[in-house]
Design a protein around this motif. Structure first.
Motif, PDB file in Angstrom:
ATOM      1  N   GLU A  40       0.799  -1.224   0.000  1.00  0.00           N
ATOM      2  CA  GLU A  40       0.000   0.000   0.000  1.00  0.00           C
ATOM      3  C   GLU A  40       0.837   1.283   0.000  1.00  0.00           C
ATOM      4  OE1 GLU A  40      -3.008  -0.863   3.141  1.00  0.00           O
ATOM      5  OE2 GLU A  40      -2.514  -2.896   2.523  1.00  0.00           O
ATOM      6  N   ALA A  41       2.029   1.192  -0.610  1.00  0.00           N
ATOM      7  CA  ALA A  41       2.843   2.404  -0.782  1.00  0.00           C
ATOM      8  C   ALA A  41       2.344   3.231  -1.958  1.00  0.00           C
ATOM      9  CB  ALA A  41       4.308   2.025  -0.987  1.00  0.00           C
ATOM     10  N   CYS A  42       1.629   2.581  -2.888  1.00  0.00           N
ATOM     11  CA  CYS A  42       1.027   3.254  -4.038  1.00  0.00           C
ATOM     12  C   CYS A  42      -0.434   2.820  -4.108  1.00  0.00           C
ATOM     13  CB  CYS A  42       1.740   2.870  -5.339  1.00  0.00           C
ATOM     14  SG  CYS A  42       3.532   3.083  -5.356  1.00  0.00           S
ATOM     15  N   GLY A  43      -1.098   3.191  -5.181  1.00  0.00           N
ATOM     16  CA  GLY A  43      -2.459   2.721  -5.417  1.00  0.00           C
ATOM     17  C   GLY A  43      -3.521   3.475  -4.644  1.00  0.00           C
ATOM     18  N   ASN A  44      -4.761   3.026  -4.798  1.00  0.00           N
ATOM     19  CA  ASN A  44      -5.913   3.668  -4.154  1.00  0.00           C
ATOM     20  C   ASN A  44      -6.120   3.084  -2.761  1.00  0.00           C
ATOM     21  OD1 ASN A  44      -6.284   5.183  -6.481  1.00  0.00           O
ATOM     22  ND2 ASN A  44      -7.634   3.648  -7.390  1.00  0.00           N
ATOM     23  N   THR A  45      -5.162   3.370  -1.914  1.00  0.00           N
ATOM     24  CA  THR A  45      -5.080   2.806  -0.567  1.00  0.00           C
ATOM     25  C   THR A  45      -4.754   3.924   0.418  1.00  0.00           C
ATOM     26  OG1 THR A  45      -2.704   2.397  -0.825  1.00  0.00           O
ATOM     27  CG2 THR A  45      -4.185   0.620  -1.506  1.00  0.00           C
ATOM     28  N   VAL A  46      -4.635   3.570   1.690  1.00  0.00           N
ATOM     29  CA  VAL A  46      -4.090   4.513   2.672  1.00  0.00           C
ATOM     30  C   VAL A  46      -2.583   4.552   2.457  1.00  0.00           C
ATOM     31  CG1 VAL A  46      -3.751   5.033   5.103  1.00  0.00           C
ATOM     32  CG2 VAL A  46      -5.932   4.087   4.340  1.00  0.00           C
TER      33      VAL A  46
END
Length: 696
Positions: A120-126
């Protein structure tokens, strides 16, 4: 791709890494949709570069804290899989570039040996939870925010509620009212407060930069610390359900709040608490493991350049609240440093400090817990590494994103112009070396990774087209932004657009005018007094394209003519059945729900089941050529187009089935029944799809 296995001890991490390897293989074999694969790898920190065939890897380092063994591990991985350069981001991550996609699972496994993640370092995440780099040592802090940032990071990592949101979500913690975590430009910003001897936070909601900056609203003036995780979970669930998914440009939380209003959003968040398992999550700050400084006698060090040493102490050291200690700031040009120096720095902090460094929001390094009598030693050793450049967090310390060096979205060079502007300040305005009232930031495009639109002086990479349809690199000059503290900030005005090669002259005019007329005012106050029109008139002649030279068509850091190239595709893919891929994902989510249920994590089981049903409904809508947007819209569209018309028989509205998640507490009984609902719904819509295909 070579077969891959991992020996990571944590079975959850092991499963993650093996899944990435499996999905890479499926992608190569044309068995997974390109967009779905892109979403998966981005959530694993694997990001396409401007250069074809290689990836940028973003390493997630919560609140910028890096232990010496972790820094060594990152250096080893960079040498093995990349090119030995480490780039510090404005979100306290480290990025490495030119990595082969097929080797990313092995790279991740190596990092995890020292508890370093890509997840979750990238993408549509926290995204990475950031914090004041001085947390825990700040002389003005009411308490250390590190344990709270750490608890929040761990709670939401791999949490099903924030794996496939419409857009990324950014969180910050500020150690004090100085708000060095920049709460006002985050989706959620927390500022440490104490009220009636209770720890808590002022909570800011819905801020953001980009092409349309928005100042965050105050969600709570004071929220007890045990409520920050439940409140954030409520915010994420509402954002996931109601957030825009069709238009990427309008998918951030700030647009949802602008659309429905703060009070309506707050009402939804508070109502959502009924469905959240933990109404209170106490964070044991005393259990948080802090780094302990070593006990060592100061060696006798002779300083040859005592005046330089004293100037370095004045510009690059920060007092700590712990008596006898200071923190050392290392100014890292453009956030780039190399693995050989990283290892030597790790050894130095191991032997003489507390075995940790902090990565900063301004792309620098902070070494906490340095005994004052060890400063001569540190100065001597850091000088050998080239780490004693003056001006840490001062005007000469310019922030810049990678821009056209490696980023797909870069329009014009940000690193090249940053180097030139720093050179000008050092040589022509050396008195700014100790000025921390002036902040300069540069981004290569409107997305503001360099945070240009919250700076006192900002530059944004753009392009200009001449009457002859020739294209040259340009800079939008922005002025007047600044951090006012305690959740208050000002965004910069767009003043004028100039050819990139005239950026230095624009800076000279701004600084010369400021020095001549400001009368010791802070720059942001001087700008507010004079106004946008004043500075437009000061700079407007630089925007003329009637007198261009050949040099104007060559960007900073380049020797060839400028070519505008944005959004180059990350990788080639084959056309496959997206609907089948979505149904497969629905199956996987139901399996995840069953696994969570068996582990007695009922809230996760329920959310996986919810996501499966949304996914299944979306698949059927897309199969009929119906454009989808938010999850709430998908649910309504399915009811209107398939249930109400009796194309699909559920016996009751789909909304009644799926929105049970809003009214039932996450009990074992409900989790079991709701997962069964998801399984049965998938069977029904799959049968509809089969019949529909047979009739076409």
């Amino acid at each position: 791709m070579q077969s891959f296995r991992t020996e990571i001890e944590n079975p959850v991490v092991e499963k993650d890494i093996i899944e990435l390897a499996h999905k890479i293989e499926l992608f190569h074999n044309g068995k997974i949709d390109e967009e779905k694969f892109r979403s998966l790898r981005l959530a694993r920190g694997v990001y396409g570069q401007r250069q074809q065939g290689v990836q940028m890897i973003r390493i997630k380092l919560p609140y910028g804290k890096v232990l010496s063994n972790q820094l060594r591990r990152i250096a080893d991985v960079s040498d093995e899989y990349s090119r030995g350069r480490l780039h510090i981001t404005t979100r306290q991550d480290i990025q490495i570039h030119y990595v082969d996609l097929d080797r990313t699972p092995q790279l991740w496994a190596e990092l995890e040996r020292d508890q370093v993640t890509l997840r979750e370092a990238c993408g549509n995440t926290v995204r990475n939870v950031t914090a004041s780099e001085t947390a825990g040592i700040d002389v003005n802090e009411p308490f250390d925010v590190s344990p709270y940032a750490d608890a929040l990071f761990r709670f939401f990592l791999r949490n099903p509620i924030c794996q496939e949101m419409g857009r990324k979500f950014k969180v910050s913690f500020s150690a004090s009212d100085e708000d060095t975590g920049l709460s006002y430009m985050h989706d959620l910003g927390f500022i440490a407060k104490i009220k009636n001897e209770e720890r808590g936070f002022k909570v800011m909601l819905g801020g953001g930069l980009g092409s349309q900056p928005r100042h965050a609203d105050v969600l709570y003036e004071f929220l007890p610390s045990d409520k920050i995780i439940p409140v954030m979970e409520g915010v994420l669930r509402i954002f996931d359900r109601h957030g825009e998914r069709k238009s990427r440009a309008k998918a951030r939380l700030k647009f949802l709040i602008k659309s429905i209003g703060l009070e309506a959003f707050k009402t939804l968040v508070e109502a959502e608490q009924n469905a959240i398992e933990f109404k209170s999550v106490a964070i044991d700050a005393e259990a948080y493991q802090t780094s302990t400084p070593v006990s060592v006698s100061a060696p006798n060090i002779e300083i040859d350049d005592s005046s330089d040493f004293e100037l370095w102490k004045a510009t690059n050291t920060i007092p700590q609240k712990q008596n006898g200690y200071v923190a050392i700031g290392i100014k890292v040009l453009l956030g780039d440093f190399y693995t050989d120096k990283a290892r030597l720095l790790s050894d130095l902090v191991d032997q003489y400090a507390a075995g940790e460094i902090r990565l900063t929001l301004r792309q620098n390094i902070l070494i906490p817990f340095v005994k004052i009598d060890l400063l001569p030693l540190f100065y001597t050793e850091l000088k050998k590494l080239g780490f004693t450049e003056l001006g840490y967090n001062k005007a000469v310390d310019i922030t810049a994103c990678p821009g056209t060096d490696t980023c797909n979205l870069g329009i014009a060079s940000s690193t090249g112009i940053a180097e030139e502007l720093e050179r000008i300040i050092k040589t022509e305005y050396p008195h700014y070396l100790n000025n921390d009232d002036l902040v300069i930031k540069i981004s290569g495009c409107m997305n503001a990774c360099g945070q240009h639109n919250m700076a006192n002086i900002g530059f944004q990479g753009m392009s200009i087209r001449t009457k002859d349809k020739l294209v040259l690199p340009a800079l939008q000059v922005l002025l007047g932004g600044g951090n006012k503290g305690n959740g208050h900030g000002v965004f910069a005005d767009k003043v004028v657009k100039v050819p990139s090669k005239r950026g230095p002259e624009a800076l000279r005019r701004i600084l010369n005018d400021y020095e001549q007329f400001a009368s010791n005012k802070k720059f942001e106050d001087y700008y507010a007094e004079k106004g946008e029109k004043y500075f437009y008139e000061l700079l407007t002649d630089l925007s003329s394209i009637e007198n261009l030279t050949q040099d104007d068509f060559i960007d900073w850091g380049s020797e060839t003519a400028y070519v505008k190239a944005i959004g180059i595709g990350e990788c080639a893919g084959v056309v496959i059945d997206l609907i089948a891929t979505l149904f497969l994902e629905s199956e996987e989510k139901i399996d995840a729900a069953k696994q969570a249920f068996s582990n007695k994590v009922y809230s996760s089981a329920i959310y996986y089941a919810y996501s499966s049903m949304v996914n299944s409904a979306k698949a059927v809508l897309l199969s009929e050529g119906i454009t989808t947007n938010s999850q709430a819209a998908i649910i309504k569209q399915f009811d209107d187009g398939f249930v109400a018309t009796k194309k699909v028989n559920l016996g009751l509205p789909f909304s009644d089935v799926i929105y049970q998640i809003k009214v039932h507490a996450p009990t074992e009984k409900f989790a079991q029944a709701y997962t069964q609902n998801a399984k049965e719904f998938l069977e029904v819509v799959r049968a509809f799809r089969v019949q529909d295909l047979s009739e076409k």
